[in-house]
Structures are given as C-alpha cells and as structure tokens.
Design an enzyme around this catalytic site. Structure first.
Site, PDB file in Angstrom:
ATOM      1  CG  ASN A  41      -2.025  -1.066   1.078  1.00  0.00           C
ATOM      2  OD1 ASN A  41      -1.966  -1.900   0.148  1.00  0.00           O
ATOM      3  ND2 ASN A  41      -2.975  -1.071   1.970  1.00  0.00           N
ATOM      4  CG  LEU A  42       0.198   6.021  -1.377  1.00  0.00           C
ATOM      5  CD1 LEU A  42       0.767   5.946  -2.790  1.00  0.00           C
ATOM      6  CD2 LEU A  42      -0.960   7.020  -1.349  1.00  0.00           C
ATOM      7  CE  LYS A  43      -0.182   4.650   7.710  1.00  0.00           C
ATOM      8  NZ  LYS A  43      -1.045   3.843   8.568  1.00  0.00           N
ATOM      9  N   GLY A  44       2.753   2.408   3.126  1.00  0.00           N
ATOM     10  CA  GLY A  44       3.960   1.678   3.506  1.00  0.00           C
ATOM     11  C   GLY A  44       4.067   1.430   4.995  1.00  0.00           C
ATOM     12  CE1 TYR A  45       5.038  -1.856  10.207  1.00  0.00           C
ATOM     13  CE2 TYR A  45       7.172  -2.707   9.505  1.00  0.00           C
ATOM     14  CZ  TYR A  45       6.163  -2.632  10.447  1.00  0.00           C
ATOM     15  OH  TYR A  45       6.275  -3.323  11.611  1.00  0.00           O
TER      16      TYR A  45
END
Ligand code: B12
Ligand code: B12
Ligand SMILES: Cc1ncc(COP(=O)(O)O)c(C=O)c1O
Ligand SMILES: Cc1ncc(COP(=O)(O)O)c(C=O)c1O
Lengths: 519, 268, 519, 268
Positions: D128-132
C-alpha cells in the site's frame, strides 16, 4: 464525579446520533432475513446433527427451502407445518428430509390454529431451556461466587478441544476467571457450523456445540475445585453468528465475541447479512444473559491507536445502540477497547489512560472488555512482560471489567501453558499491589489527560453526526473504520440475505423482541 | 492427561511437542551471519525447528537472541534417583518431643555465614527467633541452643567456637556463588574441620539459594538445603541424624561414615 | 505545593533532631583521627604505589608512624618534616621509608615556617588537582550534555576490570547514564586499598586507583561516542573510605556510595572509626563535586519495608546532617531509598508511592537515588521484569533523580550483558511512555497515600527525637536500624582510631572544612 | 575484545562462558523428582552446570522451569553459509531509475494474503501507498503497478488474477504458522502455479514474520522475507531478478531454474 470532567452534553449528542445510525440500519434491512437466522431458528426448534455426508442438518433443511424459494415465510413455518402434515416429531421429520424422503416446502398447509399451538409449544420449550441454562449460571454464581474485578480472561487455542481442556484447567488453577476458546482461522467464513468434537484447527479450535459442551463441563469441574465460577467464551461472529448464539445459549456460554461490524470490516462479510445476523444473535444473547464483547480493539490493528481513537469510541456508541435495539441491558454490553498505542510514543501511556478512563466514564454500567497490546508486541518476550504490565496498570487504575490478558509470546505463537501462567502472575501482582490506586489518584484539571479525553470525545461526536447523515452503510463504504472500505452489496454471504414475505414467521424473533423496536 | 513417565518431554501446548524457550547473547554485531550463527547454535544443542524470534544489537558487538525450539529428547522419570534429606519433615513440637524423649538434653547448633559472605538473611531465617514466612527459627526451640555467629566468619573462628560451645551441628550459609567461590569456601571449611578433628564430632550442614543436598554431599557435608528452607527442615535432619548416631552408641565413628559417600542420611 | 500535604512543622522538627544527633556524634569523636584518614592524607600528599611485598606505601608509612606511636600529630606533619629534614621529594622519601632506610618519625623537627610553606604548597597542589578534575567534569557536562532524568544507573561486576569495561561500554550504547563498578565481596574489610589493575574478584571487581582510571577512560570514550557524559561510581565505604575518596577525587569519579552508618551496621566496622572516616571522606567528596549515595536501601534487606519505612526516613535526615557537617551542598547529597515492599501485599504499590513521593518532597534538592526491588526478586526472570517495571513507574511518577536499574536476574547472578540491555529497555519504555505523568496526577486528600506518608513522617520524627535523646551510638547499640545491634567499642577497625595530639596537623581537613563545624 | 570467529559461544559476562537461559514446562506436578527431571533434561541438551533457578507448579500437573546453563559447543562463523536475497538494497529512486533504464516498462506486482490467513497488515505494509515505518509501499512507485488482493485469497483466485493482469511477480503473505499451516498453504500454491503453467512466468515471493529466504527457497519460491521487511527490499529483488532474466533473453526458462535449488538469486 468523573475524573475527566467531560462534557456530558457531548455524550448525550453522541448517543442521539448513534441511535439514529443504528435505527437507520435496522430500518434499511427490515423486511429481510438470512439463511443463518433461519438455521438458528431451526436449531432452536430442535434441528441438530449431520446427514450421511456430514452436512449439518440445519443446512440440509435450509437448502431444501431455499432451493424451492420458500425461505421468505421463515423456516419455522415450514418445519411446524410439515410436522403437523406428516405427524412426525422434529428428529423424525428432519431425518426424512435429510434423506430427501420429504421436502419441507411441499407439505400441505395446515390449519393456523394447530400450527400456532405447536409453534408456541416448541418455542416455549426452547426459551425455557435457555431460561433454565441462565438460571443454572445464576445458581453457580450464587453458590460458588466469582473472581474479583477485573476478571482475568485468557484464551486457549491448541486446535484440539481435549488439549484445550487441559490448558483451560491449568489456567483456572493459575487464577483465570474467563476462558475463551479461540476459533480456527478458517471457520468464520464457513456457512455452516461444524459438528462434533474436533481435534484439528489452526490458530484455534472449531466452534462446535460438542466442543462447547466439553469445555463447559471441564470449566464447571475446574471452577468447583477452584471455588469460583469460571466463564466460558467463544465467537458469535462470522457467517454463522446466529447459530452460534443458539449453541452458546444452549451450552451455557457466558460471553460471546459479538460485534455489529467486525465481520463486515475484517472478514469482508456482506453488511446486510451481518446487520441482520447481529440483530438476531443479540436478541438471543440478551435472552440467555450472555455478555457480548464488541470488537473495536481490532480497528487498532490496522489503524493507528492515537489518530483513530475517536473511531473506537464512535463504534462503541454504535455497538451500544445496536445492542439496545436488540433489547440488551447495559450489564451485558461488553464494549471492547485496547491498549495499542506505539510504545515508542512519548506520553503514550497518558493517552491510554485518557482513553480507558473516558470509556469507563461514558459507559459506567457496561462490563468493558479491555484488550492487551498485540500490534507492538515483538519476539522480545521479556519486554513483552513490561508492555503487559503497563496494560495491567492502565486497567486497574481505570476500573475495567473484563481484562484480556496479554501474553509475552503474543508475536510468536498462540499461548503455551507457561505463557498463560506468566501472564496471570503478572496481572495478579499488578492488580493486588495497586488494588485501590484508582480511588487514590485524580487527574489534573486541564492537563494532557483531560485534554486528550475531551478531544477524543469531540471527534467521536463529529464522526457520529457525519455517519448519521450519510448512513452507516455508506460510512463503512468510505472506510471510516479500521481504514477498510466495504460496499453494501459486496462481501461474502449476500446470497444468504432473503426477503421476508408478508406471512414470515419467526416465533423467537417475536417473543424475544417484545416491546422493542422490531425489524 | 495420562502421562508416560518413561518419556517426559517439555510441553508447550501439546503433549510431547518438546518446546523450549532460550535466550543468549553472541559476541558479534548483529547481521544475517550472526543470526545464522544463533540458529546453528540452537541446532548444535540437538534442538529441532529452531525459531529465532527476536534478535537485537545490544551494543559493543553483542547481539541478543530469543529462540524457541523443540527437543526430541526425553527424560525417564522412573529412572531418576533423588536423595531426600529426610523422609518426612517434623513439626516444631514433634522435634521438641523427639529431642526430649530420645536425647534428653539440649542440642547445640552453631550457625554462620562464612568467609567473605555477608548475606545473613538466609541463616537468620533458619536460626533467629523470628524465623521466616511464619516458621519460627531454631532460637524458638526450647530444647535447642542456637548460636548465630552472623556474617563473614572465617573457618578458624568457626572451629574455635564449635569447640567452645560443644556444637552438635554446624550450619553454614553460602549465598555468593560467583566464580564458584562457595565451592572454594565450603571445601576449605570441610578440610579445616577435618584437620582440626572437629568434623567427626559434628553434623555439618550447608544452605543457600544455589545449594542442594547432592552438591553438599559431594563437598563432604552431611546435608544441603536450598531456597525456601525452614528451620524445621534442618532441625528434623539434625535431630534424626543425632538420634541415629547415638543409637549406634558410637557417635564419633558413625558420624564420620555419615559425612560422605553415604547416599541417604536415613539409610545409616 | 506538594502532593502529600505533609506537615512542614514535622519536617523542621526532624531536621532539628537530626542536626543534634549528627553534631552529638561529631563532638564525641572529635579529638580523634584514624589510620585511614591519615593514609588518605598521605595519598593526597603524593604517597602512592606498593613496596616490594606488594604492601601499599600509604600503609607502610602509616605502620611506621603508628608503631613509633607518633600518629597523633598527623601523618602530614611527619611527611613534610622528613622531606625537609632529608631534602627529599615525596617519592624519594617514601622509597627510602619503605626500605626502612628512613623512619619518618625519627627525623629531627624542622622550622615551623618552612614546614608550613611546604605543607601549603603540597596541599594546594593536591587541592588544585582535585579542582581541575572537577572542572574537567564540568567541561564534559557542558560540551557533551548528559542523559535525561531519572539517570539510568547500572552496575558491572565481572570481577575483571577489562571485562567490566566491555560490559560498561555495551551498557552505554544501550542507554545507561551511570556505571557503577561493584566491589568484590571481600574488599570492604581490607584495611588497605589494593593496587593496580585487577582481573579477579567475586561478585565484584576490586576498587583500585588503576581500575578507576581504566574505567574512567573507557567511559569517556563511550560517552564521546554516545554524545552524553557518562558518570562513574564506586564504593567510598568500608575500612578505607577516606582513601577511596581521594582516589575518586583524583580519577574523576562522579558518585560514590558513601554512608554515615552502613559500615557499622552491615560490615560490623567500629562506629567511631566509621563516623570519623565518613566525615573526612565527605569533606573530600564535597570538594571534588562527587555526589554521594547513602545506603538506606540496605535496611530493607534485613528489616521490613513497611514497618521500618520510618527508619529509612530518619536515617536520611541523619545522613543529610552528617553531609552538612562536612559542608556538602544538597545537590551532592544523593539520599538512598528503595522499592522493597513485599509484592504480595495488597496496595503495596500505594505505600511505595507514598514513600518515594515523601522523600522527594522532603528533600527537594537532593539527587535522590532510588533502588530497585531486590529482596523479593526470584528466579522467575519474567516476573522480575514486571516487578522492575512497577519500580520504574514509581520512579518516574515521583520524580526520582538517580534510578538504579533492577535486573530480571537479581536473585540469580550479577548482571549478564543481556540482563542490562533488557533492564534498560524496560526503564526507557516506561519513562518515555509516562514522561509527563507526574504532572498529571494528584493524590486524593486524606487518601491512603497521604495518610501513609503522614504516618511515616510522624514515626520518623518520633524516632529521631528518641535518638537525639540517647545519642546515635546508643541508638545503634539498641538495634534501631536494619534490626542490627552494634556497640560503640565493638566491630572491626577500632585499633585504627587514634587520639590526636594538641599539635595534630591535617592541612586538608583544615582547608576543606573552613567556615564549617570542625571536629 | 578480539573475537575468534572460529569459536563463537554465548556470552554471559565473560568471553566464552557459554551461558544460556532456558525455560520450559514439564507435564508433571512439582516435586523433587520433577526438578531433577528438569535438570537431567538440560544435561541431555549437552549443557553443563545446569542451574534450575526457578520452578513453579502451574496447575493441572504442569511445572514451569527457568534454568541457566553453559555450553561448551561453539559455532564457526567463518564456515556459515548465508544466502542473501540481494547484495545491496536499492532506494526507491534507484529502483525507479533502474526499471526505466533497463526494463522500460511498468512492472506488475500482485500481492495477497493466501488461504485462511487474513493478516493483511504485513502485505499492506509492502504494497500500500502508505507503507511502513516511513518506507513507502509499492503503490507509491510510479513504474510499478501494484495490485493488492487482500485477505484470504485462494490459490485458484490468485492464478486467475495473475493471468488477468500479466503479473511479473506474485507476493504472498503468510502470518499464521500454527501446526505449520503456512508450509501446507505455500506448498499447495507452488504446486498449483506449476500445474497451471504460471510458475515459470512469475517471480514468486513469500513474506511473513516466520519466513526467511532459506525456507522460501526450500518451498520452491524465489525469495522469502521476514520481519521488518520494507517495500524496497522486495522491489530490489524483483527488479534485479527481472533484469537478469530479461538479459538472459529468456525469461521463461531462467525463471524456472531460479525458482528452486539455486542458492542465490544473484548467482543466476
Ligand atoms: C539482601 C542482599 C544483600 C544484602 C545482605 C544483607 C544481609 N545482612 O544479609 C546486602 C545489601 C548487604 C548485600 C550485599 C552484597 N550482595 Co547481595 N543480595 C541480597 C539479595 C537481594 C537477597 C538475599 C536474601 O536476603 N534472600 C532472602 C533469604 C531468606 O534467602 P536465602 O539467602 O536464599 O536463604 C534461604 C535459603 O537459601 C536457605 N539458606 C540460606 N542459608 C542457609 C544456611 C543453612 C544452614 C540452611 C539450612 C539453609 C540456608 O534458607 C533460607 C530461608 O529459606 C540477593 C538477591 C536475591 N533476591 O536473592 C543479593 C545477592 C545474593 N547479592 C549479591 C552480591 C554480588 C552482593 C555483593 C557482593 C555486591 C557487592 N559487590 O557489593 C554485596 C556483598 C555482600 C557480601 N560481602 O557478601 C549477588 C550474588 C551473586 C552470586 N550468585 O554470586 C545477589 C544474587 C544479587 C545479584 N544478582 O547480584 N546483598
Ligand atoms: C493484527 C493481528 C490480527 C488482526 C489482523 C488484521 C489484519 N487485517 O491484518 C486480527 C485481529 C483480525 C487477527 C486475527 C487473528 N489472528 Co492475529 N495477529 C495480529 C497481530 C497482533 C499483529 C500482526 C501484524 O499486523 N503485524 C504487523 C506487520 C507489519 O508485521 P508482519 O505481518 O510480520 O509483516 C511484516 C513482515 O513479516 C513482512 N511481510 C509480511 N507479509 C509479507 C509478504 C511479502 C510478500 C513480503 C515481501 C513481506 C511480508 O513485511 C511486513 C512489514 O515489515 C499478531 C501478533 C503480533 N504482534 O505479531 C497476531 C497473530 C499473527 N494472530 C494470530 C492468530 C492465531 C489470529 C487468529 C487466527 C486468532 C483467532 N483464532 O481468531 C485470527 C484469525 C485471522 C485469520 N483468519 O488469519 C497468531 C498467529 C500464531 C501463529 N504463529 O500461527 C498471532 C501471532 C497472535 C498469537 N500469538 O496468537 N490478528
Ligand atoms: C467480534 C470478533 N469476532 C471474531 C473475531 C475472530 O476472528 P474470526 O472471525 O476469524 O473468528 C474477533 C477477533 O478477535 C472479533 O473481535
Ligand atoms: C554505602 C554502601 N557501601 C558499600 C556497599 C557495598 O558493600 P561492601 O561494603 O561489601 O562494598 C553498599 C551496598 O550496596 C552500600 O550501600
């Protein structure tokens, strides 16, 4: 009175909005029933067992009715009608049906009066049985007593019911008050309830009526030895939520994980299906005196506990109203929340306290269920003990009710027998050494804790008012909870949502929701 | 759960799963290699399915590991030999009665925390009036004369005192065990008592959190007691041993034979 | 202002009594010096090293003077006199003395004026050196800064100074602010200070000047890397207390365990000896800007933390006054206390909070040293983490200054490198997540916490007034502290207490206690 | 501290002391015998100087033990073989640049949490866009088309989708590992992809907290990633592998050979 000095007007506003939200949903799905509700009705009327292929008989009967397009009148109608038509009792009739010797939908219509008499008798019988079970619990509580608050709640999850029993009995000796048998990963999306004792599951044990009974017996034994009543919990959740409610009522479960939205959000179950199922299962849970545990803690596994705190509170208001719609009293509404703030956040504990205290003050009579840190637990079991210790502190200091114990091995495996012993020792130490700390401390007016609580409440009200405007289904569609989006016509189990006909019959629904908003 | 005592294995959540938790530090900076080294180490211990569940660089080229693994090994509990100090611990009154009936005199017990060790709480728990966890100490026993010398008593001092008061038993405590200093201290004391001809005349007992009966016997002591010991545990042993020796009518030599090699004080 | 609403009049009364107690003791031992004070003076004047037998030169010289009965005039007098008489510098003179070529006491008396000039020069030199060392610390603190409060204090105790260095450097990388090198079990009763780097000790490492220097260097390096000044601690305690004060001042130790009564009570050192030694060593510690740590925590290992709480407080008042007598400012008086209440006691944590807060409010400017649970730690390292976590909570919530980290393996062994890492992670998590909790909470007026604090204070005042009446020596004789009795003329080291003659000279004593109560 | 890499042992507080902490439960009620059994078990693991520092009856005939002991065994770090997925992880911009320069097309990556597993947080962190932890996910990469199917995707669904979107890589996540269900699920998927002739055309990657590269390769996957993985770790591997395959001008067969048996994806 409270320690947070919260704006009571906002709390009222939240309840008004939440009531509107819940009512809106119920209105929207009114006129429908579900295959799972109908199977639950069949179970209540005595349909149980499996056919020669191992298919549960409620499913067999249901399929017959569904295929012949007759579900709209309600399974109860056809069952009673056929009993009268063929002069068979329930087991005989179902056996015949399962062998396709009889198709319930084909039986000639019987005289209404006779139908009503039989229906009433069967209904009364079932509800009596539930009432007796409830009474049995009361008796146990009276004679044995129970653990002190917060109740220590642990899970067993070996996959094998007999191994679970051993684990549970050890846990009781260690001091547990509540045992939850965790369900195998695959079960919630099964559109039937497996049958009989089971010995293989993954990350949990199948929820079957036989397993419920085996564990109930084991806990009664262990409780008698320990001198306190031990509560049993399972999952009234997933595609078979209403049927499990029946099994739980039958087998004297004391609590059930039962959320109005969890299945939608986390299992991609269709929302109409879930809203109908949750309504009916809560009728049953309320009738059986079973405490429900809502699942707001789950939001914080995908969303952030700080920025999404208000969504948890908003959801609790909604869950409360859904429970009220099903006629549940506060004393059975175990709203869930969790200690899930990033341990690296400065002053994170202050925010945890603010949230836990806020929920406590807003829902003073609810048996709140407080969930431990899970997301930020790591393989460092030693540090895990510390995280769990602070969770225990937050719980005792804010007067939580049901305390689900964190395990040091949370990030590793379902609990070993020693993990549970360590966790229980952790909580018992903290609770005992801080027994009356709650009464000793107050929060500085206008401090960070009070400010945080005020903010979360204000945000929750705003969110609820927004949801009330667009409707809950649309709100979920827009990803309001847990940062997950679900559409009203998407998800699993929509094919199990069935329009009711004019003459739909569901004697339990009627009896149990007397004097309450009905669908 | 019926348990085959011939094959006892660790239990995680299923009988015989053999699950064990381990933690240790390797003197290497954290890297994929270090992680592999940790795994290999676990395998070298004969464990299977090793899971390194946590690793952390803890500075100065050290990496800390937590692992879970399984063992296929098992213990045959039926074959274990455990030597008890006594078959049944007597209560205070029983001990007092026993002394009166069978010995008819005061029993003199000398206690000390020896050499560099100053951890007196343990020996005090055994000797002093107050006792421990609600169990009175030997000073509370009418028929026992309990003399507690306290901390950092050298072997030489102990010999002098033992002679002075005609001790029936010497109770020594050893709490500090770093670099096995307790072994050195205890060995030295045993040798000194021997050399000074005191050893044969006394019952020699040692206690401490890392002491057990087996270790004590290996070091030439009559008995050893670990964590959670109460005065009555030691008193029972001392009194029973004294009676046995006196019954043999020959305290000196039987005392000697009881002091080493013999498996169970009961068996004398 | 405070959270406990304590009676300030009682606090004043306690100080009045404690002042009387300390002054009484000092008066009683005035007119005496000790072998260890004189050896310290010799060290200050430059006597160092060992003879061919390995006997430290301060001891060699001292023995000479003592045997010839000349100690009453003070070692400084004889040293300077002989230097002038034989026209030797200190090393030359001492070498000759150690070979028995010269006996210091035999040198013909020199002209007073010349003596004074030399004495003043040597004294100034020594005190300058100490002042420079103190300045070096200030510079480091200025350029590097330091860790945030409470300081994280850990011990190293391998027995081998080089292994200690490795442990200490790892600890610094893990986040430690203060490193204490624990001393081997046998050292405190040695009447000399071992010499040179050492690699064998039991439960600790010998305190030698070389070891101090090695560790100081290692911590300076580690601190530079870590970007914060790392404090070094050792034990200014036992029969050589004053000499160790000199070594510490020389080698830039930052803290010293230094108690006015510990040696008497826990090491059976003669009380006159200890009272004299502690006076002189505190003069030095004050001069060197070294924070002392008092040892009240130790009482709770033999006495009960609940019933003996007031003895801890009373002792703190006494230690404070003894420090004042030696001219120490509040900022250097690190009074000790401990988290040692039985974890099984209901509401035990409330009592811990009451005590920690009480001490904080009574000694607002003292760098309090808070000691972790030790006595009730068990081999259960997992539960140990929880006990330590609650200790950490108590510390941050009551604003302690020096926080000695509890180790999960407290009941097992001196810390392994991983034990320290776990402890530091524990404390850092708790401190960070509860960073501003202290400012957020207040204690309910008249609640259990306030009541307990009031009780402990009242009891302490009563005890102090009783001690003031009978005198501290008699009080110790009656087993007032730690439930241990010691007589004024008993214990080790009495033979090292020496009457001063009229013309006794101790230039450091004079210089350092200028303008203060002198003995 | 200079360290002999041929002999690496656990470190308590002294080089080569070999100290290890263990904990486990025996399915026996607490007794002197059970304690002895625990000690024997530690000895059977080849450990020496076992210290049972804690034992507790935890109910239902279980006793919990904590022990410390020493090992004389050691690991030769110089001899360890660790297979890295890549020599150097590229940064997002580098990856994008690399794709543009060497592949000149969109890379299609399909992600899913398979079978009964619904733990999407891990695969979301990668996709996902947001990542980690501040590391963007693959959706944030302009030259990557990232399709995240989410939870509980059956192998059959995955095959259909992979064909549909012409996936270059399939990323599967497995978090639940109880009773080795992940092994069963992963094996089944690999076989299915093989049977459906999809395996050769894709880079097959698996991730999860109990996954590592070695395990992945044993199961016939191209790579495996464990805890703390970021999108760039996988992206580097996928892109480098794609480039190598395209350079060989023969994506199909080299893909195949890379899928199993081969030690290092780099070595192809
Ligand atoms: C209290 C204490 C102290 C006190 C002692 C006060 C006193 N007067 O006793 C003080 C503060 C003075 C102290 C100092 C030191 N201590 Co200390 N101390 C402890 C502590 C916290 C508790 C010990 C205790 O009192 N236990 C309670 C008693 C009741 O238990 P027990 O001793 O096991 O006794 C029971 C049984 O073992 C048995 N028993 C014991 N003796 C005997 C004898 C007989 C004959 C029998 C039958 C039974 C028996 O019966 C008792 C009752 O059940 C332990 C850590 C811990 N939690 O265990 C560290 C500990 C023992 N100390 C330790 C150390 C290293 C020291 C120092 C050397 C540190 C230093 N360098 O300064 C010093 C030096 C002391 C010295 N010279 O010996 C280490 C020892 C490490 C090791 N394994 O070698 C420990 C384990 C702490 C640690 N992790 O580092 N300590
Ligand atoms: C969040 C969570 C949940 C959430 C999941 C929400 C969601 N949408 O994902 C909910 C509450 C729904 C849940 C439910 C259950 N859970 Co759960 N859950 C967790 C928890 C707390 C955190 C997992 C997590 O999100 N980690 C954070 C992510 C970022 O880490 P990660 O998954 O390791 O991913 C990283 C790497 O592994 C890697 N990675 C992962 N996948 C991939 C894929 C590729 C291709 C690549 C390259 C990399 C990669 O990169 C990621 C980023 O670095 C863990 C415990 C824990 N603390 O680990 C238990 C845990 C995983 N759950 C567990 C269990 C048993 C369950 C249930 C089966 C319990 C039950 N019976 O009801 C259910 C059923 C779920 C199901 N059907 O799968 C067990 C699994 C035990 C085991 N080892 O088998 C755990 C360990 C808890 C426990 N101790 O019992 N769970
Ligand atoms: C309400 C609710 N139902 C069910 C579950 C469990 O998941 P599953 O649906 O896989 O049984 C949870 C998660 O803990 C939950 O909170
Ligand atoms: C003031 C003081 N000195 C010394 C010690 C250490 O004991 P020892 O005298 O054996 O060095 C302690 C105990 O921790 C102490 O508090």
């Amino acid at each position: 009175m409270g320690k947070l000095n919260i704006d009571r007007g906002l709390v009222r506003a939240a309840r008004v909005a939440a009531e509107e939200i819940a009512r809106g949903v119920i209105t929207r799905v009114s006129g429908k029933t579900t295959t799972s509700i109908e199977r639950a009705v069949l179970r209540l009327l005595g349909v149980d067992g499996v056919d020669s292929q191992g298919v549960p008989l409620p499913n067999v009967v249901l399929e017959q009715l569904k295929q012949s397009g007759k579900l709209g009148q309600g399974a109860a109608y056809w069952l009673v009608n056929a009993m009268l038509a063929y002069e068979l009792d329930v087991p005989e009739l179902i056996e015949a049906a399962s062998k396709n010797a009889i198709n319930l939908g084909d039986a000639p219509a019987q005289e209404k009066g006779r139908s009503k008499v039989l229906m009433d008798r069967l209904t009364a019988h079932a509800l009596d049985h539930i009432a007796q079970t409830r009474q049995a619990r009361e008796n146990y509580l009276c004679s044995l007593g129970e653990g002190s608050l917060p109740y220590l709640y642990v899970i067993v999850a070996t996959g094998n019911i007999y191994a679970d029993v051993i684990q549970a009995q050890a846990a009781v000796e260690q001091g547990a008050d509540i045992i939850a048998v965790i369900r195998t990963t695959a079960q919630s999306l099964l559109d039937y309830v497996p049958y009989g004792p089971t010995t293989e599951g993954f990350g949990g044990t199948y929820a079957t009526q036989a397993n419920f009974r085996i564990m109930r017996q084991a806990l009664d034994d262990a409780g008698a030895k320990a001198g306190r009543y031990i509560r049993l919990t399972n999952y009234c959740s997933g595609l078979c939520m209403p049927e499990i409610a029946v099994m739980g009522a039958w087998e004297r479960l004391d609590m059930m994980l039962n959320d109005s939205m969890y299945g939608i959000i986390f299992r991609d179950i269709n929302m109409q299906r879930t809203f109908l199922d949750q309504y009916f299962s809560r009728l049953l849970n309320g009738w059986a005196g079973i405490i429900i545990n809502t699942g707001e803690d789950n939001y914080l596994t995908t969303a952030d506990a700080v920025s999404a705190a208000h969504t948890v509170l908003a959801s609790q208001f909604i869950n409360e109203q859904f429970a009220y719609q099903s006629g549940m009293p506060d004393s059975l509404i175990g709203l869930g929340h969790a200690f899930e703030i990033d341990p690296k956040l400065e002053d994170g504990f202050l925010l945890e306290l603010a949230q836990a205290q806020l929920v406590r003050e807003i829902f003073p009579n609810a048996p709140l269920k407080y969930m431990p840190p899970t997301k930020y637990m790591t393989g460092n079991v030693f540090q895990g003990q510390v995280q769990d210790a602070l969770f225990n502190v937050a719980s005792i200091v804010t007067g939580q009710t049901i305390h689900l114990l964190g395990m040091p091995t949370e990030a590793i495996h379902t609990p070993f027998v020693m993990d549970r012993a360590l966790s229980i020792a952790n909580a018992r130490y903290v609770f005992n050494t801080m027994q009356h700390l709650e009464a000793e401390i107050s929060f500085v007016p206008g401090g960070k804790i009070q400010a945080r609580a005020a903010q979360v409440l204000a945000d929750a009200v705003k969110l609820l008012e927004y949801i009330a405007q667009i409707g809950l289904m649309e709100a979920i569609n827009r990803g309001t909870f847990a940062a997950i989006t679900r559409s009203p016509d998407g998800g699993k189990g929509l094919d199990g949502v069935v329009a009711k006909t004019e003459d739909y019959v569901n004697p339990f629904w009627e009896r149990m929701s007397q004097g309450r908003a009905t669908i | 759960m019926t348990q085959d005592l011939n094959i006892i294995r660790p239990y995680g959540d299923t009988l015989n799963d053999g699950l064990i938790q381990l933690s240790f530090t390797l003197p290497l900076a954290k890297s994929a290699h270090t992680e592999e080294a940790a795994k290999q180490l676990v395998l070298k211990l004969g464990l299977v399915e090793p899971q390194i569940v946590y690793s952390e660089d803890i500075g100065a080229n050290f990496t800390f590991f937590i692992a879970y693994a399984q063992t296929n090994l098992s213990v045959n509990v039926n074959e274990l030999r455990v030597i008890p100090t006594t078959t049944k611990v007597l209560r205070k009154q029983e001990i007092e009665a026993c002394i009166k009936a069978k010995l008819g005199r005061q029993v003199v017990v000398l206690g000390a925390c020896i050499e560099s060790d100053a951890h007196t709480v343990g020996i005090d728990a055994i000797m002093n009036l107050k006792g421990y966890n609600g169990h009175k100490g030997l000073e509370a026993y009418q028929s026992i004369t309990a003399i507690n010398l306290g901390a950092q008593i050298s072997g030489e001092e102990l010999v002098v005192k033992a002679r002075e008061c005609g001790a029936d038993a010497i109770l020594v405590s050893q709490v500090v065990t770093q670099k096995n200093i307790h072994i050195a201290n205890l060995t030295r004391l045993a040798e000194l008592l021997e050399a000074e001809n005191v050893r044969e005349r006394v019952i020699l007992v040692v206690g401490g959190p890392r002491i057990n009966h087996q270790l004590a016997q290996e070091l030439g002591y009559d008995a050893g007691f670990g964590s959670g010991t109460y005065a009555e545990d030691v008193a029972t042993f001392v009194v029973e041993t004294l009676i046995k020796r006196e019954e043999l009518g020959n305290a000196g030599s039987s005392g000697k034979s009881g002091s080493s090699g013999n498996d169970s004080p009961q068996a004398e």
